[in-house]
Design an enzyme around this catalytic site. Structure first.
Site, PDB file in Angstrom:
ATOM      1  N   LYS A 112      71.491  33.379  88.445  1.00  0.00           N
ATOM      2  CA  LYS A 112      70.040  33.179  88.557  1.00  0.00           C
ATOM      3  C   LYS A 112      69.545  33.538  89.948  1.00  0.00           C
ATOM      4  O   LYS A 112      68.476  34.119  90.100  1.00  0.00           O
ATOM      5  CB  LYS A 112      69.671  31.737  88.214  1.00  0.00           C
ATOM      6  N   LYS A 196      75.056  36.054  75.258  1.00  0.00           N
ATOM      7  CA  LYS A 196      74.652  34.834  74.552  1.00  0.00           C
ATOM      8  C   LYS A 196      73.164  34.867  74.261  1.00  0.00           C
ATOM      9  O   LYS A 196      72.384  35.455  75.015  1.00  0.00           O
ATOM     10  CB  LYS A 196      75.023  33.593  75.361  1.00  0.00           C
ATOM     11  N   LYS A 199      67.092  32.012  76.373  1.00  0.00           N
ATOM     12  CA  LYS A 199      65.638  32.013  76.562  1.00  0.00           C
ATOM     13  C   LYS A 199      65.201  33.134  77.487  1.00  0.00           C
ATOM     14  O   LYS A 199      64.075  33.603  77.426  1.00  0.00           O
ATOM     15  CB  LYS A 199      65.189  30.686  77.206  1.00  0.00           C
TER      16      LYS A 199
END
Ligand code: TYM
Length: 333
Positions: A112, A196, A199
């Site tokens: 991130k 995966k 979101k």
């Protein structure tokens, strides 16, 4: 009975099928055998600076989806993280026991922060796993049902619990186990079955959101990327697209993958996709109706969350008092 704790971030309007199959169905299955706490982790969502109006809305929506999935507030404690101040308090104590390098090794943080750059990355994103450890240790949790992507955070939590026990004496913290169900621990993106379902995916087409219109869902499943070849087999290595669809099919119907594969002997991928689209839509329609029901009565929903927070606070306060005392903080009266 032993305790379970788990949570999800209210970072989008809808949970996705990965959240549901990887975690939420386990929560529901475990709530009878365990003393369960299920939390909407709104403080974790703050790490990415959400819009305040949207955060409030999404917090309620996330809780409504827990309920619609079958989390029963009579049997489990359902609450919002920020309503129990002890989460943030214990997080501070734990952050003073966590190495800077140790926190820096968390792969989710590395991913991130690489994406957002040094200036766009908050300190909260860095300490995020410590807050998660606090969530878990605060309730003397034995078991944490999560998907595969949370494994490393669980390892950190275990390390911290062991460290506390070593430093401050046995019984300071309970060392939790992850509960990761292999078959559904990682649901993959429909457009990129090696990544995966997430979101934050680049394209929405690979994601099934639980609150998506059924038509959209059916279309996305029918256009899922499948593999070369045409035989329907469960082969994660060579046919990850079909393996993912079979996993979803099996999880939603409760039927064994082998039995489903046998049904489709000699049939093409298209058949499987059309049928799976029906299966998913049949599951989603009543689910969405239940969510709408909960959201149409926010006062009742808030009352459920307030009751949950009250019950959670009682447990959290006792744990925090115990741990703070071991750290040498002066007892509060
Ligand atoms: P979050 O909100 O990203 O995801 C919620 C849960 O869904 C699981 N999950 C998946 N499972 C299978 N396949 C996927 N594609 C998939 N994507 C997500 C996650 O593993 C998770 O179980 N850090 C946590 C929230 C958290 C927490 C906690 C969890 C905060 N404190 C304490 C357990 C205990 C998170 O970001 O989950």
């Amino acid at each position: 009975s032993p305790r379970i704790f788990s949570g999800m971030q209210p970072t989008s309007d809808s949970l996705h099928l990965g959240n549901y199959l990887g975690a939420l169905t386990q929560w529901v299955a475990l709530q009878d055998a365990y003393d369960a706490l299920y939390c909407v982790v709104d403080l974790h969502a703050l790490t990415v600076s959400p819009d305040p109006v949207q955060l409030r809305e999404r917090t309620r929506r996330t809780a409504a989806q827990y309920l619609a999935a079958g989390v029963d507030p009579e049997r489990s404690i359902l609450f919002v993280q920020s309503h129990v101040a002890e989460h943030a308090e214990l997080s501070w104590l734990l952050s003073c026991q966590t190495g800077f390098g140790e926190a820096g090794r968390m792969t989710q943080f590395k991913d991130k922060s690489a994406k957002h750059g040094a200036e766009g990355t908050t300190v909260g994103l860095f300490t995020y796993p410590i807050l998660m450890a606090a969530d878990i240790l605060l309730y003397d949790t034995a078991l944490v049902p999560v998907g595969e992507d949370q494994r490393q955070h669980l390892e950190l939590t275990r390390d911290l619990a062991e460290r506390l026990n070593k430093r401050f004496g046995d019984g300071t913290a309970v060392v939790p186990d992850a509960h990761i169900v292999k078959a559904t621990a990682k649901i993959y993106d429909l457009q990129d079955p090696t990544a995966k379902m997430s979101k934050s995916a680049a394209s929405p087409n690979g994601i099934i959101e639980l609150l998506d219109p059924p038509k959209t869902v059916a279309k996305r499943i029918r256009s899922a990327v499948t593999d070369t070849g045409s035989e329907i087999r469960f082969d994660r290595e060579n046919q990850p697209g079909i393996a993912n669809l079979l996993t979803i099919y099996s999880a939603l119907t409760g039927r064994e993958v082998d039995a489903i594969v046998a049904d489709y002997a000699g049939k093409g991928y298209g058949h499987l996709k059309v049928d799976l689209a029906d299966v998913v839509v049949e599951f989603l329609a009543p689910f969405q109706e239940r969510v709408d029901g909960y959201l149409s009565d926010p006062a009742s929903l808030d009352a459920v969350l307030e009751d949950g927070a009250e019950r959670a606070r009682a447990i959290a306060r006792a744990t925090l008092d115990r741990v703070a005392d071991r750290f040498g903080l002066l007892p509060r009266r």
